[in-house]
Design a protein around this motif. Structure first.
Motif, PDB file in Angstrom:
ATOM      1  N   LEU A  42       0.833  -1.209   0.000  1.00  0.00           N
ATOM      2  CA  LEU A  42       0.000   0.000   0.000  1.00  0.00           C
ATOM      3  C   LEU A  42       0.866   1.257   0.000  1.00  0.00           C
ATOM      4  N   LEU A  43       1.881   1.288   0.878  1.00  0.00           N
ATOM      5  CA  LEU A  43       2.729   2.483   0.963  1.00  0.00           C
ATOM      6  C   LEU A  43       3.505   2.714  -0.329  1.00  0.00           C
ATOM      7  N   SER A  44       3.820   1.646  -1.048  1.00  0.00           N
ATOM      8  CA  SER A  44       4.560   1.803  -2.306  1.00  0.00           C
ATOM      9  C   SER A  44       3.736   2.517  -3.371  1.00  0.00           C
ATOM     10  N   ARG A  45       2.423   2.544  -3.197  1.00  0.00           N
ATOM     11  CA  ARG A  45       1.538   3.241  -4.141  1.00  0.00           C
ATOM     12  C   ARG A  45       1.405   4.728  -3.803  1.00  0.00           C
ATOM     13  N   ILE A  46       1.937   5.143  -2.672  1.00  0.00           N
ATOM     14  CA  ILE A  46       1.906   6.551  -2.266  1.00  0.00           C
ATOM     15  C   ILE A  46       3.199   7.205  -2.725  1.00  0.00           C
ATOM     16  N   ASP A  47       3.093   8.254  -3.506  1.00  0.00           N
ATOM     17  CA  ASP A  47       4.275   8.864  -4.126  1.00  0.00           C
ATOM     18  C   ASP A  47       5.206   9.480  -3.096  1.00  0.00           C
ATOM     19  N   ILE A  48       4.635  10.122  -2.073  1.00  0.00           N
ATOM     20  CA  ILE A  48       5.468  10.756  -1.060  1.00  0.00           C
ATOM     21  C   ILE A  48       4.709  10.820   0.262  1.00  0.00           C
ATOM     22  N   CYS A  49       5.398  10.492   1.342  1.00  0.00           N
ATOM     23  CA  CYS A  49       4.835  10.610   2.697  1.00  0.00           C
ATOM     24  C   CYS A  49       5.513  11.791   3.383  1.00  0.00           C
ATOM     25  N   LEU A  50       4.729  12.759   3.797  1.00  0.00           N
ATOM     26  CA  LEU A  50       5.232  13.953   4.469  1.00  0.00           C
ATOM     27  C   LEU A  50       4.855  13.837   5.937  1.00  0.00           C
ATOM     28  N   ALA A  51       5.810  13.398   6.743  1.00  0.00           N
ATOM     29  CA  ALA A  51       5.547  12.982   8.113  1.00  0.00           C
ATOM     30  C   ALA A  51       5.585  14.144   9.085  1.00  0.00           C
ATOM     31  N   GLY A  88       8.173   0.420   4.461  1.00  0.00           N
ATOM     32  CA  GLY A  88       8.245   0.305   3.008  1.00  0.00           C
ATOM     33  C   GLY A  88       7.827   1.517   2.214  1.00  0.00           C
ATOM     34  N   ALA A  89       7.568   2.649   2.859  1.00  0.00           N
ATOM     35  CA  ALA A  89       7.257   3.858   2.092  1.00  0.00           C
ATOM     36  C   ALA A  89       8.486   4.251   1.282  1.00  0.00           C
ATOM     37  N   PRO A  90       8.356   4.463  -0.029  1.00  0.00           N
ATOM     38  CA  PRO A  90       9.540   4.683  -0.866  1.00  0.00           C
ATOM     39  C   PRO A  90      10.172   6.062  -0.714  1.00  0.00           C
ATOM     40  N   ARG A  91       9.365   7.054  -0.357  1.00  0.00           N
ATOM     41  CA  ARG A  91       9.912   8.414  -0.244  1.00  0.00           C
ATOM     42  C   ARG A  91       9.238   9.094   0.932  1.00  0.00           C
ATOM     43  N   VAL A  92      10.021   9.479   1.930  1.00  0.00           N
ATOM     44  CA  VAL A  92       9.481  10.054   3.158  1.00  0.00           C
ATOM     45  C   VAL A  92      10.278  11.299   3.526  1.00  0.00           C
ATOM     46  N   VAL A  93       9.559  12.355   3.908  1.00  0.00           N
ATOM     47  CA  VAL A  93      10.173  13.600   4.376  1.00  0.00           C
ATOM     48  C   VAL A  93       9.494  14.005   5.670  1.00  0.00           C
ATOM     49  N   ALA A  94      10.276  14.362   6.679  1.00  0.00           N
ATOM     50  CA  ALA A  94       9.712  14.890   7.920  1.00  0.00           C
ATOM     51  C   ALA A  94       9.444  16.379   7.719  1.00  0.00           C
ATOM     52  N   ALA A  95       8.182  16.729   7.505  1.00  0.00           N
ATOM     53  CA  ALA A  95       7.813  18.107   7.158  1.00  0.00           C
ATOM     54  C   ALA A  95       7.255  18.890   8.338  1.00  0.00           C
ATOM     55  N   GLY A  96       6.911  18.207   9.435  1.00  0.00           N
ATOM     56  CA  GLY A  96       6.316  18.905  10.576  1.00  0.00           C
ATOM     57  C   GLY A  96       4.811  18.748  10.613  1.00  0.00           C
ATOM     58  N   ASN A  97       4.221  19.309  11.651  1.00  0.00           N
ATOM     59  CA  ASN A  97       2.792  19.137  11.909  1.00  0.00           C
ATOM     60  C   ASN A  97       2.000  20.323  11.379  1.00  0.00           C
ATOM     61  N   LEU A  98       1.090  20.047  10.466  1.00  0.00           N
ATOM     62  CA  LEU A  98       0.275  21.098   9.862  1.00  0.00           C
ATOM     63  C   LEU A  98      -0.624  21.806  10.863  1.00  0.00           C
ATOM     64  N   LYS A  99      -0.931  21.159  11.973  1.00  0.00           N
ATOM     65  CA  LYS A  99      -1.862  21.747  12.936  1.00  0.00           C
ATOM     66  C   LYS A  99      -1.332  23.052  13.525  1.00  0.00           C
ATOM     67  N   TYR A 100      -0.008  23.239  13.503  1.00  0.00           N
ATOM     68  CA  TYR A 100       0.549  24.495  14.002  1.00  0.00           C
ATOM     69  C   TYR A 100       0.293  25.658  13.051  1.00  0.00           C
ATOM     70  N   ASP A 101      -0.052  25.352  11.798  1.00  0.00           N
ATOM     71  CA  ASP A 101      -0.282  26.402  10.799  1.00  0.00           C
ATOM     72  C   ASP A 101      -1.752  26.741  10.622  1.00  0.00           C
ATOM     73  N   VAL A 102      -2.628  26.021  11.301  1.00  0.00           N
ATOM     74  CA  VAL A 102      -4.058  26.300  11.188  1.00  0.00           C
ATOM     75  C   VAL A 102      -4.379  27.601  11.923  1.00  0.00           C
ATOM     76  N   GLU A 103      -5.158  28.454  11.282  1.00  0.00           N
ATOM     77  CA  GLU A 103      -5.559  29.697  11.930  1.00  0.00           C
ATOM     78  C   GLU A 103      -6.391  29.396  13.178  1.00  0.00           C
ATOM     79  N   ALA A 104      -6.320  30.285  14.157  1.00  0.00           N
ATOM     80  CA  ALA A 104      -7.145  30.137  15.350  1.00  0.00           C
ATOM     81  C   ALA A 104      -8.618  30.087  14.944  1.00  0.00           C
ATOM     82  N   PRO A 105      -9.427  29.306  15.647  1.00  0.00           N
ATOM     83  CA  PRO A 105     -10.842  29.183  15.256  1.00  0.00           C
ATOM     84  C   PRO A 105     -11.546  30.529  15.335  1.00  0.00           C
ATOM     85  N   PRO A 106     -12.448  30.796  14.399  1.00  0.00           N
ATOM     86  CA  PRO A 106     -13.119  32.096  14.366  1.00  0.00           C
ATOM     87  C   PRO A 106     -14.184  32.207  15.443  1.00  0.00           C
TER      88      PRO A 106
END
Length: 433
Positions: A181-190, A203-221
């Protein structure tokens, strides 16, 4: 002797056949879930791949997250993809996430419920939407979905990817299957280096530690008129919030309130349960404790004599977070793993939490070390820490600012993810898609 690869080759068709055979019973399954409030009756077709909207012309990015947290974490990518000329389809699987995303998605993006992982539903969904790019959030791994998208040569990226040690141990029991399954994913951004390492081992073929997106979410309105009305009704009284609580934590919060009220007679405790459906239960609990209680879902507003306000509505946490600068975040005293403290921290609140925060260990560690958060172990600890902060406003202000600064310093994942996706986007532009 049967090899693991042979088992994998057998398992995928077996899984596919089982999902296909269960598809005719999906209507009954979904209607029963709708009766329990877990599906929207009017939108059950979406769960079977039937589109509720027309596909817009032009490039389309499909982003999928399981529920509220995963869906909200995708919002920084939604904005950036729209900026690159994509229409954005966001799918999730829960009623709560659908309602919250309806409020938060910008123009150019829209929500649909994710189809069940049965081949006929996935194919129907893909035939209609024809996505040019597919982003899966966090730990979502649906075999039929991944295989069907891969078969159509649509680039797949796992974003905000995470894999807990427990999940890693389970997947290691079927290494060839998860690798297929992981081999079918082009890139994993961890989310982290640890997550990246576990994905590589599986078995993921290409992995990059990119950080947690939750820190970039705007504060709730927050609706400014509703906020103004609440501020006016409350006046200059001390307020704290027990947010995202789970069963058992409300009793601890009420116990802390009763200890504190001897010192702070005009204290208001706001209880915002993780599951709004528990509002009646919590209101009854507070009234049984002899506390004057108002309930948001019944249209009641807190008055001068209200001691406990049960905030049992959806999509209004941003409103309540702005009423207080000290917040206890739940699922950390009772239960395991903790809830996400990033949103209240972004709004400048001191954070209190129990010891069980394994789901968000990195952010809690940063908040604790930076002086923006404090561990409490029981109702006495909770009452004591609240008493100290309310009695020392300078310390409270410093903790609230430290909380804000800690999460701000951990941002930037969205830009790193977009840089990693740029080759796929550029290839679409070159090919005229």
């Amino acid at each position: 002797m049967e090899t693991e690869a042979m088992k994998t080759q057998m398992f995928l068709p077996v899984y596919r056949a089982a999902a296909q055979s269960l598809a005719p019973f999906s209507g009954l399954f979904l209607r029963r879930r709708a009766q329990r409030g877990k599906e929207e009756l009017a939108r059950l077709g979406e769960r079977r791949g039937q589109a509720g909207l027309a596909r817009p012309d032009g490039r389309l990015a499909w982003l999928h997250g399981a529920s509220v947290g995963e869906g909200l974490a995708l919002l920084p990518l939604v904005d950036r993809l729209i900026g690159k000329g994509f229409h954005v389809l966001v799918t999730t699987g829960t009623v709560a996430s659908a309602r919250i995303l309806a409020q938060r998605l910008p123009s150019g993006a829209f929500h649909q419920y994710a189809p069940l992982d049965a081949p006929r539903f996935i194919e129907r969904f893909l035939d209609h939407w024809r996505p040019d790019l597919f982003l899966l959030a966090e730990s979502e791994i649906w075999p039929n979905m991944i295989c069907a998208v891969h078969a159509r040569a649509i680039p797949i990226a796992s974003v905000n990817a995470r894999l807990s040690p427990r999940s890693f141990a389970r997947w290691r029991l079927a290494p060839s299957f998860i690798s297929a399954l992981l081999s079918r994913i082009d890139i994993c951004l961890a989310q982290s280096e640890d997550d990246a390492g576990r994905l590589l081992q599986l078995g993921a073929p290409r992995v990059v530690a990119a950080g947690n997106l939750k820190y970039d979410v705007e504060a709730p309105p927050a609706d400014p008129d509703r906020l103004r009305a609440l501020f006016t009704g409350l006046g200059p009284r001390p307020v704290w919030i027990a947010a995202s609580t789970h069963a058992g934590e409300e009793a601890l919060a009420l116990s802390a309130h009763k200890r504190l009220v001897r010192q702070l007679p005009d204290l208001l405790t706001i209880v915002a349960p993780r599951h709004a459906i528990r509002g009646d239960e919590i209101t009854a609990l507070a009234r049984a404790a002899g506390l004057e209680t108002a309930q948001r879902s019944r249209g009641e507003a807190p008055g001068a004599s209200t001691q406990v306000y049960v905030a049992d509505t959806m999509g209004e946490l941003g409103l309540f977070y702005r009423l207080a600068n000290v917040i206890f975040v739940g699922k950390s005293l009772v239960g395991q793993g903790g809830q996400n403290p990033i949103e209240p921290a972004k709004l400048g609140s001191a954070i209190l939490h129990g010891p069980h925060v394994g789901n968000f260990i990195d952010v809690y560690a940063a908040l604790d070390q930076g002086g923006g958060a404090f561990v409490v172990n029981d109702a006495d600890d909770l009452a004591g820490r609240l008493a100290f902060l309310f009695s020392n406003p300078r310390d409270l202000r410093q903790a609230a600012e430290a909380s804000r600064e800690s999460v701000a310093a951990m941002g930037g994942a969205a830009d790193r993810v977009m840089r990693a996706l740029e080759p796929y986007v550029a290839a679409m532009i070159v090919s005229g898609q």
